[in-house]
Design a protein around this motif. Structure first.
Motif, mmCIF file in Angstrom:
data_model
loop_
_atom_site.group_PDB
_atom_site.id
_atom_site.type_symbol
_atom_site.label_atom_id
_atom_site.label_comp_id
_atom_site.label_asym_id
_atom_site.label_seq_id
_atom_site.Cartn_x
_atom_site.Cartn_y
_atom_site.Cartn_z
ATOM 1 N N UNK A 86 24.090 24.118 17.990
ATOM 2 C CA UNK A 86 25.544 24.077 18.093
ATOM 3 C C UNK A 86 26.173 22.945 17.312
ATOM 4 N N UNK A 87 25.473 21.815 17.226
ATOM 5 C CA UNK A 87 26.042 20.648 16.542
ATOM 6 C C UNK A 87 25.631 20.563 15.071
ATOM 7 N N UNK A 88 24.790 21.479 14.618
ATOM 8 C CA UNK A 88 24.300 21.396 13.238
ATOM 9 C C UNK A 88 25.420 21.525 12.212
ATOM 10 N N UNK A 89 26.447 22.312 12.538
ATOM 11 C CA UNK A 89 27.519 22.499 11.575
ATOM 12 C C UNK A 89 28.360 21.239 11.361
ATOM 13 N N UNK A 90 28.188 20.252 12.241
ATOM 14 C CA UNK A 90 28.913 18.995 12.050
ATOM 15 C C UNK A 90 28.483 18.286 10.767
ATOM 16 N N UNK A 116 30.027 28.176 9.449
ATOM 17 C CA UNK A 116 29.971 28.812 10.767
ATOM 18 C C UNK A 116 28.981 29.972 10.762
ATOM 19 N N UNK A 117 29.037 30.795 9.720
ATOM 20 C CA UNK A 117 28.145 31.957 9.657
ATOM 21 C C UNK A 117 26.685 31.538 9.569
ATOM 22 N N UNK A 118 26.395 30.460 8.846
ATOM 23 C CA UNK A 118 25.008 29.998 8.722
ATOM 24 C C UNK A 118 24.458 29.531 10.063
ATOM 25 N N UNK A 119 25.252 28.794 10.809
ATOM 26 C CA UNK A 119 24.722 28.260 12.069
ATOM 27 C C UNK A 119 24.627 29.341 13.140
ATOM 28 N N UNK A 120 25.389 30.423 13.010
ATOM 29 C CA UNK A 120 25.304 31.512 13.978
ATOM 30 C C UNK A 120 24.019 32.311 13.839
ATOM 31 N N UNK A 121 23.400 32.286 12.688
ATOM 32 C CA UNK A 121 22.160 33.047 12.484
ATOM 33 C C UNK A 121 21.095 32.619 13.494
ATOM 34 N N UNK A 134 24.253 40.135 12.203
ATOM 35 C CA UNK A 134 25.239 41.071 11.643
ATOM 36 C C UNK A 134 26.589 40.385 11.485
ATOM 37 N N UNK A 135 27.008 39.661 12.520
ATOM 38 C CA UNK A 135 28.287 38.966 12.457
ATOM 39 C C UNK A 135 28.308 37.917 11.359
ATOM 40 N N UNK A 136 27.224 37.152 11.232
ATOM 41 C CA UNK A 136 27.155 36.097 10.223
ATOM 42 C C UNK A 136 27.243 36.671 8.817
ATOM 43 N N UNK A 137 26.526 37.759 8.574
ATOM 44 C CA UNK A 137 26.564 38.384 7.255
ATOM 45 C C UNK A 137 27.969 38.905 6.947
ATOM 46 N N UNK A 138 28.599 39.553 7.923
ATOM 47 C CA UNK A 138 29.940 40.092 7.721
ATOM 48 C C UNK A 138 30.956 38.988 7.448
ATOM 49 N N UNK A 139 30.858 37.885 8.185
ATOM 50 C CA UNK A 139 31.786 36.768 7.957
ATOM 51 C C UNK A 139 31.611 36.200 6.564
ATOM 52 N N UNK A 140 30.368 35.963 6.175
ATOM 53 C CA UNK A 140 30.090 35.360 4.878
ATOM 54 C C UNK A 140 30.580 36.246 3.732
ATOM 55 N N UNK A 141 30.269 37.538 3.803
ATOM 56 C CA UNK A 141 30.643 38.452 2.724
ATOM 57 C C UNK A 141 32.145 38.723 2.730
ATOM 58 N N UNK A 161 43.848 35.055 5.064
ATOM 59 C CA UNK A 161 42.991 36.229 5.236
ATOM 60 C C UNK A 161 41.598 35.848 5.700
ATOM 61 N N UNK A 162 41.080 34.746 5.187
ATOM 62 C CA UNK A 162 39.761 34.283 5.627
ATOM 63 C C UNK A 162 39.776 33.978 7.120
ATOM 64 N N UNK A 163 40.835 33.328 7.580
ATOM 65 C CA UNK A 163 40.939 33.001 9.004
ATOM 66 C C UNK A 163 41.083 34.261 9.852
ATOM 67 N N UNK A 164 41.872 35.224 9.364
ATOM 68 C CA UNK A 164 42.017 36.483 10.093
ATOM 69 C C UNK A 164 40.676 37.186 10.229
ATOM 70 N N UNK A 165 39.946 37.275 9.125
ATOM 71 C CA UNK A 165 38.662 37.977 9.129
ATOM 72 C C UNK A 165 37.651 37.275 10.033
ATOM 73 N N UNK A 166 37.580 35.948 9.914
ATOM 74 C CA UNK A 166 36.611 35.190 10.712
ATOM 75 C C UNK A 166 36.911 35.307 12.198
ATOM 76 N N UNK A 167 38.159 35.080 12.570
ATOM 77 C CA UNK A 167 38.538 35.179 13.976
ATOM 78 C C UNK A 167 38.362 36.585 14.519
ATOM 79 N N UNK A 168 38.718 37.578 13.711
ATOM 80 C CA UNK A 168 38.579 38.958 14.152
ATOM 81 C C UNK A 168 37.134 39.349 14.401
ATOM 82 N N UNK A 169 36.234 38.937 13.514
ATOM 83 C CA UNK A 169 34.819 39.267 13.684
ATOM 84 C C UNK A 169 34.207 38.534 14.881
#
Length: 239
Positions: A86-90, A116-121, A134-141, A161-169
């Motif tokens: 959880x803290x790795x993204x810091x 965020x997508x990398x640490x969720x993997x 799946x979520x991490x790949x979708x966010x990144x792409x 748009x990036x924020x919309x996509x990230x929050x939505x996923x």
């Protein structure tokens, strides 16, 4: 209980981290609105420090669903690992601050979303579900696609748009975990009702000949926490 069973029980107890996905998904959507309404600098700072709001909200939601305050089914070493994940993204925070200092505000959301997508993997292993991958790949792409296809002016459109996509996923994934969790509760409720009906039929008189202890089938590690919640929903009280 082996490690895999303990991790599956942890996923049931935490609803696969849905509380954190809901909290951070909501703040990402708030940041999307700020990119549309506020100055780029204000929106970038809100995106950078959204965790100051999302984290305590996530902790509160975790208490509400019973994820916290219950004994952890995993060893202490796994708990420490989850904290490190959880803290790795810091570690990416200095780079994000650099983007703010150099006034490259528009790049901050896509950089943050990638971290965020990398640490969720890693949570795909912790909660034993491919949903996080799946979520991490979708966010990144998706973050790259919406940023590249956004018009150059005004520059706020791409970051929004990036924020919309990230929050939505994030919210979509949380919704999927909640549906799966509710389905597990619904699946075990009929058996709990049947067990309660059989218990009521048993006579309690001392004259019952040759009273024997009726063995109860133990719940599997994966469904233990789910059974507890279903038992409460069916009026069984606290386990």
């Amino acid at each position: 209980m082996d490690l895999t069973s303990a991790l599956e029980e942890l996923a049931n107890q935490n609803i696969s981290g849905a509380a954190f996905l809901i909290a951070y998904g909501t703040t990402w959507l708030v940041c999307a609105v700020m990119w549309q309404k506020a100055t780029p600098r204000t929106a970038a700072l809100a995106t950078l420090f959204q965790g100051m709001v999302a984290f305590p909200v996530a902790i509160g939601l975790s208490f509400l669903v019973g994820a916290l305050g219950e004994p952890s089914p995993v060893p202490g070493d796994i708990t420490q690992l989850s904290i490190l994940i959880g803290t790795s993204q810091l570690l990416g925070l200095p780079f994000l601050i650099y983007l703010v200092i150099t006034q490259r505000y528009a790049l901050l959301p896509i950089a943050f979303a990638s971290m965020v997508s990398m640490h969720f993997v890693l949570y795909s292993w912790l909660y034993q579900t491919p949903g996080y991958i799946v979520m991490a790949v979708l966010i990144s792409v998706a973050a790259v696609v919406v940023m590249v296809t956004a018009p150059e002016e005004p520059q706020r459109i791409g970051p929004a748009r990036v924020c919309w996509v990230t929050g939505g996923l994030l919210l979509l994934t949380a919704s999927a975990f909640l549906v799966l969790h509710l389905f597990e509760i619904w699946r075990v409720m009929p058996s709990l009702h049947g067990h309660r009906r059989r218990s009521r039929r048993l006579p309690h008189s001392d004259s019952w000949p040759a009273r024997k202890t009726i063995p109860q089938r133990a719940s599997t590690p994966r469904s233990g926490f789910v059974c507890t919640q279903a038992h409460r929903l069916t009026g069984g009280g606290a386990a």
